[in-house]
Motif scaffolding. Structure first.
Motif, PDB file in Angstrom:
ATOM      1  N   VAL A 171      12.605  14.304  21.027  1.00 39.34           N
ATOM      2  CA  VAL A 171      13.586  14.568  19.971  1.00 39.34           C
ATOM      3  C   VAL A 171      12.872  14.802  18.645  1.00 39.34           C
ATOM      4  CG1 VAL A 171      15.467  13.209  21.000  1.00 39.34           C
ATOM      5  CG2 VAL A 171      13.811  12.083  19.506  1.00 39.34           C
ATOM      6  N   ASN A 172      13.640  15.344  17.703  1.00 35.96           N
ATOM      7  CA  ASN A 172      13.176  15.418  16.317  1.00 35.96           C
ATOM      8  C   ASN A 172      13.340  14.015  15.727  1.00 35.96           C
ATOM      9  OD1 ASN A 172      12.535  16.044  13.686  1.00 35.96           O
ATOM     10  ND2 ASN A 172      14.456  17.129  13.279  1.00 35.96           N
ATOM     11  N   LEU A 173      12.238  13.292  15.618  1.00 33.78           N
ATOM     12  CA  LEU A 173      12.286  11.842  15.356  1.00 33.78           C
ATOM     13  C   LEU A 173      11.996  11.511  13.901  1.00 33.78           C
ATOM     14  CD1 LEU A 173      12.466   8.940  16.581  1.00 33.78           C
ATOM     15  CD2 LEU A 173       9.981   9.051  16.853  1.00 33.78           C
ATOM     16  N   GLU A 174      12.798  10.571  13.376  1.00 30.62           N
ATOM     17  CA  GLU A 174      12.514   9.957  12.089  1.00 30.62           C
ATOM     18  C   GLU A 174      12.397   8.456  12.316  1.00 30.62           C
ATOM     19  OE1 GLU A 174      13.812  10.459   7.429  1.00 30.62           O
ATOM     20  OE2 GLU A 174      15.248  10.979   9.002  1.00 30.62           O
ATOM     21  N   THR A 175      11.309   7.859  11.832  1.00 29.40           N
ATOM     22  CA  THR A 175      11.027   6.446  12.109  1.00 29.40           C
ATOM     23  C   THR A 175      10.913   5.655  10.814  1.00 29.40           C
ATOM     24  OG1 THR A 175       9.810   7.035  14.114  1.00 29.40           O
ATOM     25  CG2 THR A 175       9.432   4.831  13.218  1.00 29.40           C
ATOM     26  N   TYR A 176      11.553   4.479  10.810  1.00 28.10           N
ATOM     27  CA  TYR A 176      11.439   3.527   9.706  1.00 28.10           C
ATOM     28  C   TYR A 176      10.873   2.217  10.239  1.00 28.10           C
ATOM     29  CZ  TYR A 176      14.501   6.591   6.972  1.00 28.10           C
ATOM     30  OH  TYR A 176      15.038   7.662   6.309  1.00 28.10           O
ATOM     31  N   CYS A 177       9.969   1.622   9.488  1.00 22.73           N
ATOM     32  CA  CYS A 177       9.419   0.304   9.848  1.00 22.73           C
ATOM     33  C   CYS A 177       9.642  -0.660   8.694  1.00 22.73           C
ATOM     34  CB  CYS A 177       7.928   0.403  10.140  1.00 22.73           C
ATOM     35  SG  CYS A 177       7.533   1.221  11.696  1.00 22.73           S
ATOM     36  N   ILE A 178      10.295  -1.765   8.995  1.00 18.84           N
ATOM     37  CA  ILE A 178      10.533  -2.805   8.000  1.00 18.84           C
ATOM     38  C   ILE A 178       9.641  -3.993   8.341  1.00 18.84           C
ATOM     39  CG2 ILE A 178      12.245  -4.380   7.022  1.00 18.84           C
ATOM     40  CD1 ILE A 178      14.394  -2.272   7.815  1.00 18.84           C
ATOM     41  N   GLU A 179       8.720  -4.322   7.436  1.00 17.24           N
ATOM     42  CA  GLU A 179       7.790  -5.426   7.670  1.00 17.24           C
ATOM     43  C   GLU A 179       7.403  -6.038   6.322  1.00 17.24           C
ATOM     44  OE1 GLU A 179       5.725  -8.358   8.658  1.00 17.24           O
ATOM     45  OE2 GLU A 179       6.633  -7.185  10.270  1.00 17.24           O
ATOM     46  N   PRO A 180       7.800  -7.300   6.074  1.00 18.33           N
ATOM     47  CA  PRO A 180       7.548  -7.906   4.768  1.00 18.33           C
ATOM     48  C   PRO A 180       6.125  -8.409   4.557  1.00 18.33           C
ATOM     49  CG  PRO A 180       8.709  -9.441   6.186  1.00 18.33           C
ATOM     50  CD  PRO A 180       8.618  -8.149   6.950  1.00 18.33           C
ATOM     51  N   SER A 181       5.387  -8.651   5.629  1.00 19.42           N
ATOM     52  CA  SER A 181       4.085  -9.324   5.507  1.00 19.42           C
ATOM     53  C   SER A 181       2.941  -8.340   5.309  1.00 19.42           C
ATOM     54  CB  SER A 181       3.820 -10.167   6.763  1.00 19.42           C
ATOM     55  OG  SER A 181       3.411  -9.334   7.836  1.00 19.42           O
ATOM     56  N   SER A 182       1.734  -8.892   5.155  1.00 16.39           N
ATOM     57  CA  SER A 182       0.527  -8.068   4.986  1.00 16.39           C
ATOM     58  C   SER A 182       0.180  -7.288   6.246  1.00 16.39           C
ATOM     59  CB  SER A 182      -0.659  -8.955   4.589  1.00 16.39           C
ATOM     60  OG  SER A 182      -0.897  -9.938   5.591  1.00 16.39           O
ATOM     61  N   LEU A 183       0.838  -7.600   7.363  1.00 16.52           N
ATOM     62  CA  LEU A 183       0.628  -6.815   8.582  1.00 16.52           C
ATOM     63  C   LEU A 183       0.997  -5.350   8.392  1.00 16.52           C
ATOM     64  CD1 LEU A 183       1.962  -9.206  11.376  1.00 16.52           C
ATOM     65  CD2 LEU A 183      -0.385  -8.430  11.086  1.00 16.52           C
ATOM     66  N   ILE A 184       1.740  -5.059   7.333  1.00 17.44           N
ATOM     67  CA  ILE A 184       2.143  -3.672   7.097  1.00 17.44           C
ATOM     68  C   ILE A 184       0.929  -2.768   6.887  1.00 17.44           C
ATOM     69  CG2 ILE A 184       2.397  -3.767   4.578  1.00 17.44           C
ATOM     70  CD1 ILE A 184       5.094  -2.195   5.041  1.00 17.44           C
ATOM     71  N   ASP A 185      -0.186  -3.330   6.416  1.00 23.71           N
ATOM     72  CA  ASP A 185      -1.403  -2.522   6.240  1.00 23.71           C
ATOM     73  C   ASP A 185      -1.956  -2.068   7.583  1.00 23.71           C
ATOM     74  OD1 ASP A 185      -1.310  -2.783   3.449  1.00 23.71           O
ATOM     75  OD2 ASP A 185      -2.352  -4.710   3.528  1.00 23.71           O
ATOM     76  N   ILE A 186      -1.959  -2.968   8.564  1.00 22.09           N
ATOM     77  CA  ILE A 186      -2.390  -2.606   9.915  1.00 22.09           C
ATOM     78  C   ILE A 186      -1.397  -1.635  10.532  1.00 22.09           C
ATOM     79  CG2 ILE A 186      -2.949  -3.496  12.217  1.00 22.09           C
ATOM     80  CD1 ILE A 186      -3.604  -6.177  10.887  1.00 22.09           C
ATOM     81  N   LEU A 187      -0.113  -1.899  10.287  1.00 27.31           N
ATOM     82  CA  LEU A 187       0.959  -1.040  10.785  1.00 27.31           C
ATOM     83  C   LEU A 187       0.780   0.400  10.304  1.00 27.31           C
ATOM     84  CD1 LEU A 187       3.811  -0.877  12.183  1.00 27.31           C
ATOM     85  CD2 LEU A 187       4.766  -1.488   9.946  1.00 27.31           C
ATOM     86  N   LYS A 188       0.461   0.568   9.025  1.00 26.52           N
ATOM     87  CA  LYS A 188       0.276   1.909   8.457  1.00 26.52           C
ATOM     88  C   LYS A 188      -0.907   2.627   9.094  1.00 26.52           C
ATOM     89  CE  LYS A 188       2.360   0.971   3.941  1.00 26.52           C
ATOM     90  NZ  LYS A 188       2.116   0.816   2.484  1.00 26.52           N
ATOM     91  N   LYS A 189      -1.986   1.899   9.318  1.00 23.95           N
ATOM     92  CA  LYS A 189      -3.157   2.513   9.948  1.00 23.95           C
ATOM     93  C   LYS A 189      -2.849   2.926  11.382  1.00 23.95           C
ATOM     94  CE  LYS A 189      -6.613   0.031   7.181  1.00 23.95           C
ATOM     95  NZ  LYS A 189      -7.691  -0.989   7.201  1.00 23.95           N
ATOM     96  N   ARG A 190      -2.065   2.108  12.064  1.00 19.14           N
ATOM     97  CA  ARG A 190      -1.770   2.373  13.475  1.00 19.14           C
ATOM     98  C   ARG A 190      -0.775   3.526  13.634  1.00 19.14           C
ATOM     99  NH1 ARG A 190      -1.240  -2.753  16.254  1.00 19.14           N
ATOM    100  NH2 ARG A 190      -3.207  -2.293  17.272  1.00 19.14           N
ATOM    101  N   CYS A 191       0.259   3.542  12.815  1.00 21.52           N
ATOM    102  CA  CYS A 191       1.361   4.490  13.031  1.00 21.52           C
ATOM    103  C   CYS A 191       1.269   5.748  12.173  1.00 21.52           C
ATOM    104  CB  CYS A 191       2.693   3.785  12.797  1.00 21.52           C
ATOM    105  SG  CYS A 191       3.018   2.459  13.974  1.00 21.52           S
TER     106      CYS A 191
END
Length: 256
Positions: free
Chosen positions: A73-93
């Motif tokens: 599909v034509n995908l739009e993704t949102y990630c909600i993460e309050p902690s510092s894990l968001i830095d790893i999340l950004k690198k991964r995704c």
């Protein structure tokens, strides 16, 4: 059919990644979600599909779900993460994701077709308000999947006897009242259960991986764990994990 994802893909240094190599939980969870997306959605009918991961953590669930959906599909993704894990999340995704570094209750949840909340609900304070926010966020024919640990799971019993205060939120705050509020909002709630296994052989041997696993449970470096804590861990592991296999009962709760 979705690609079967193996747990070996998470083998990296560190306590949590080491723990993931000793359990089939992530593989079971991912395979379940991807197969259910096939069953519950007619994805070819969507011109645009929005996926929101609430409490996305480091993205070990988010990324493969994104990759699978993006092929269809034509995908739009949102990630909600309050902690510092968001830095790893950004690198991964990567850059194709909208990142929101706010708490689940503080943020405005984007309008979505599929909302995933994995092992995060137990930290909510105002569940009635959150249920209303979910209703406003869900598109027509949208679905929510909540993943959690069953309160009678041997894994939670093991944690309780270890007296792991940091890790007991999931057992102290049962999920039920959230789903009562969601049903009051007009949603239908259905449940499925799957067993996963945590392998504690290396923890009993106290080898390199075993030390990381014990550190994961105690939430502190192995050097800070006392001899008494290690002995207690091994004693309780023998009680709750026959043949060094600890059962974790997973709940998959669909809200539609």
């Amino acid at each position: 059919m979705p690609i079967i994802l193996r747990d070996s893909s998470y083998s990296k240094e560190g306590a949590f990644p080491a723990f993931l190599t000793q359990t089939n939980e992530k593989g079971i969870t991912l395979n379940y979600i991807l197969n259910q997306l096939d069953i519950k959605y007619h994805l070819k009918n969507y011109k645009k599909f929005t996926f929101t991961d609430i409490g996305a953590g480091d993205g070990t669930l988010t990324l493969p779900i994104m990759e699978y959906l993006a092929r269809l599909v034509n995908l739009e993704t949102y990630c909600i993460e309050p902690s510092s894990l968001i830095d790893i999340l950004k690198k991964r995704c990567g850059l194709k994701v909208h990142y929101i570094q706010e708490g689940m209750e503080e943020t405005s949840i984007p309008k979505s077709d599929f909302i995933l909340i994995a092992h995060a609900i137990q930290y909510l304070k105002d569940r009635k308000k959150f249920a209303k926010n979910l209703k406003q966020a869900l598109n027509s024919n949208g679905k929510i999947l909540v993943v959690g640990t069953h309160p009678e799971s041997d894994d939670l019993k093991f944690k309780k006897e270890l007296k792991l205060k940091v890790l007991l939120a999931e057992s102290k705050k049962p999920l039920e009242n959230l789903f009562e509020y969601l049903e009051q909002e007009g949603f239908k709630v259905t449940r499925e259960y799957l067993k996963s296994t945590i392998y504690l052989t290396n923890a009993q041997k106290i080898n390199k991986i075993g030390k990381e696993v014990i550190s994961f449970y105690y939430h502190k470096p192995f050097s800070e764990i006392s001899k008494e804590e290690i002995i207690n861990f091994q004693k309780l592991a023998r009680k709750f994990a026959p043949e060094d296999k600890l059962t974790k009962l997973l709940q998959f709760i669909w809200v539609e």
